[in-house]
Design a protein around this motif. Sequence first.
Motif, PDB file in Angstrom:
ATOM      1  N   GLN A  82      -8.586 -14.554   5.857  1.00 14.57           N
ATOM      2  CA  GLN A  82      -8.750 -13.326   5.310  1.00 14.57           C
ATOM      3  C   GLN A  82      -9.144 -13.299   3.982  1.00 14.57           C
ATOM      4  O   GLN A  82      -8.563 -13.958   2.975  1.00 14.57           O
ATOM      5  CB  GLN A  82      -7.194 -12.612   5.305  1.00 14.57           C
ATOM      6  CG  GLN A  82      -7.137 -11.234   4.881  1.00 14.57           C
ATOM      7  CD  GLN A  82      -7.980 -10.104   5.357  1.00 14.57           C
ATOM      8  OE1 GLN A  82      -7.706 -10.022   6.615  1.00 14.57           O
ATOM      9  NE2 GLN A  82      -8.525  -9.480   4.513  1.00 14.57           N
ATOM     10  N   LYS A  89      -1.971  -5.549  -0.312  1.00 15.53           N
ATOM     11  CA  LYS A  89      -2.568  -5.454   1.071  1.00 15.53           C
ATOM     12  C   LYS A  89      -2.617  -6.828   1.954  1.00 15.53           C
ATOM     13  O   LYS A  89      -2.236  -6.682   3.034  1.00 15.53           O
ATOM     14  CB  LYS A  89      -3.915  -5.006   0.824  1.00 15.53           C
ATOM     15  CG  LYS A  89      -4.401  -3.839   0.546  1.00 15.53           C
ATOM     16  CD  LYS A  89      -5.901  -3.661   0.264  1.00 15.53           C
ATOM     17  CE  LYS A  89      -5.949  -2.110  -0.533  1.00 15.53           C
ATOM     18  NZ  LYS A  89      -7.657  -1.848  -0.630  1.00 15.53           N
ATOM     19  N   TYR A  92       0.735  -7.053   3.758  1.00 13.01           N
ATOM     20  CA  TYR A  92       0.762  -6.170   4.977  1.00 13.01           C
ATOM     21  C   TYR A  92      -0.032  -7.056   6.098  1.00 13.01           C
ATOM     22  O   TYR A  92       0.482  -6.890   7.226  1.00 13.01           O
ATOM     23  CB  TYR A  92       0.115  -4.767   4.703  1.00 13.01           C
ATOM     24  CG  TYR A  92      -0.429  -3.946   5.777  1.00 13.01           C
ATOM     25  CD1 TYR A  92       0.769  -3.070   6.341  1.00 13.01           C
ATOM     26  CD2 TYR A  92      -1.434  -3.914   6.660  1.00 13.01           C
ATOM     27  CE1 TYR A  92       0.533  -2.214   7.642  1.00 13.01           C
ATOM     28  CE2 TYR A  92      -1.689  -3.324   7.774  1.00 13.01           C
ATOM     29  CZ  TYR A  92      -0.479  -2.288   8.000  1.00 13.01           C
ATOM     30  OH  TYR A  92      -0.834  -1.618   9.153  1.00 13.01           O
ATOM     31  N   ILE A  93      -1.168  -7.340   5.501  1.00 18.74           N
ATOM     32  CA  ILE A  93      -1.701  -8.212   6.621  1.00 18.74           C
ATOM     33  C   ILE A  93      -0.882  -9.252   7.273  1.00 18.74           C
ATOM     34  O   ILE A  93      -1.006  -9.530   8.690  1.00 18.74           O
ATOM     35  CB  ILE A  93      -3.189  -8.781   6.237  1.00 18.74           C
ATOM     36  CG1 ILE A  93      -4.152  -7.534   5.756  1.00 18.74           C
ATOM     37  CG2 ILE A  93      -3.790  -9.636   7.137  1.00 18.74           C
ATOM     38  CD1 ILE A  93      -5.332  -7.801   4.737  1.00 18.74           C
ATOM     39  N   THR A 224     -10.124  -3.329   5.070  1.00 20.10           N
ATOM     40  CA  THR A 224      -9.869  -4.997   5.219  1.00 20.10           C
ATOM     41  C   THR A 224      -8.436  -4.880   5.930  1.00 20.10           C
ATOM     42  O   THR A 224      -8.302  -5.914   6.580  1.00 20.10           O
ATOM     43  CB  THR A 224      -9.933  -5.551   3.805  1.00 20.10           C
ATOM     44  OG1 THR A 224      -9.890  -6.862   3.956  1.00 20.10           O
ATOM     45  CG2 THR A 224      -8.730  -5.240   2.817  1.00 20.10           C
ATOM     46  N   GLU A 225      -7.622  -4.304   5.174  1.00 20.78           N
ATOM     47  CA  GLU A 225      -6.261  -4.453   6.116  1.00 20.78           C
ATOM     48  C   GLU A 225      -5.939  -3.942   7.488  1.00 20.78           C
ATOM     49  O   GLU A 225      -5.064  -4.071   8.197  1.00 20.78           O
ATOM     50  CB  GLU A 225      -5.164  -3.686   5.173  1.00 20.78           C
ATOM     51  CG  GLU A 225      -4.995  -2.288   5.067  1.00 20.78           C
ATOM     52  CD  GLU A 225      -6.097  -1.795   3.901  1.00 20.78           C
ATOM     53  OE1 GLU A 225      -5.716  -0.719   3.233  1.00 20.78           O
ATOM     54  OE2 GLU A 225      -6.990  -2.593   3.343  1.00 20.78           O
TER      55      GLU A 225
END
Length: 246
Positions: A82, A89, A92-93, A224-225
């Motif tokens: 990632q 963020k 979260y991912i 992205t997330e």
Amino acid sequence: MPRFFVSPENINGNTVTIKGEDVIHIKRVLRLSIDDRITVCDGNEQDYFVSITGIENDAVTGKILDISKNSNEPPVKITLYQGLPKADKFEYIVQKCIELGVDEVVPTITERTVVRLDSNKDIEKKLTRWRKIALEAAKQCNRGKIPNISEPVYLNDAIIESVKRNSGVIAYENAENRPQSVENISNAVSVFIGPEGGFTPEEVSLAQSSGIKPVSLGPRILRTETAGVVLVTIIMNKFGDIRPFG
């Protein structure tokens, strides 16, 4: 039922010993008592049904009543590379992708990465936070292991590392391949997601030259997330781990 992870060395015969922050959680938050039941996992996909036998200041002990194989690990091992995003963020991912079944998350520094980790102290602080989130996510969704959060790597090194696996895909908005192209991937796969702004064409070309397949996630540009969650879900669906309705 409350769930906890312990190291295999904390399981001796029919006795389990829990130490660290979980002791405080058991005593002060859950307020568990002698004879209360909990589930303990050794991180190797083995679950233990345990009755608490002792609660001390620095340890909780329990008697193993039953042992079972954890059946919640997916049939595909996904390593998520990632691209480091801004703000929180990445937290979260980590949480959502571990809930979905990702095996490992690797924070990756790309050409468009804005976040800078300027010292080993910064890295250790971030890793401690991310790994705690990974642990809590693994507990919450009854995983049989705690997925690893690796130290940050540069994209070039990530690509070299991913070659050790059987297949890889990189999310790229200009790719011709649609998500259904993941039908040809193996059960050990590297997934590459860019930071804000995505990957540069040169980065995608580098990945492609190493056998990593560019895939589009549809006609809309995803944050992205969102992108990692979507692509992981598609792969899990392909392997039957997540089924559509109907």
